[in-house]
Design a protein around this motif. Structure first.
Motif: not given
Length: 85
Positions: A6-15, A22-27, A56-62, A73-76
């Motif tokens: 199995x491929x090693x999962x990349x490191x994932x950080x959620x701001x 939308x943050x709760x949906x992503x998580x 990222x230049x972004x001020x909004x979450x997630x 954002x939550x871009x599935x």
């Protein structure tokens, strides 16, 4: 035939912030797919918020960092692509 590792999962950080739906949906989506991630509450951690903007230049979450790639954002579609789901 050799078994594929199995491929090693990349490191994932959620701001995120606690009040952001939308943050709760992503998580929830990451948890559903068995993806481990570090949740960073930018409403409580100013340094983390500054780091997110610097990266990222972004001020909004997630904002989801997957390895070196940022998803705003939550871009599935992008999340699935970067995680190989």
């Amino acid at each position: 035939m050799a078994e594929k590792k199995p491929k090693k999962q990349p490191r994932v950080i959620v701001f995120s912030t606690p009040s952001c739906p939308w943050c709760n949906r992503v998580k929830a989506y990451l948890k559903q797919n068995g993806i481990r991630f570090k949740d960073v509450d930018v409403s409580r951690d100013r340094k983390a918020a500054e780091d997110m903007v610097r990266r990222t230049g972004q001020t909004g979450v997630p904002v989801v960092l997957i390895g070196s790639k940022a998803v705003v954002g939550f871009d599935k579609v992008k999340i699935d692509k970067y995680l190989g789901l």
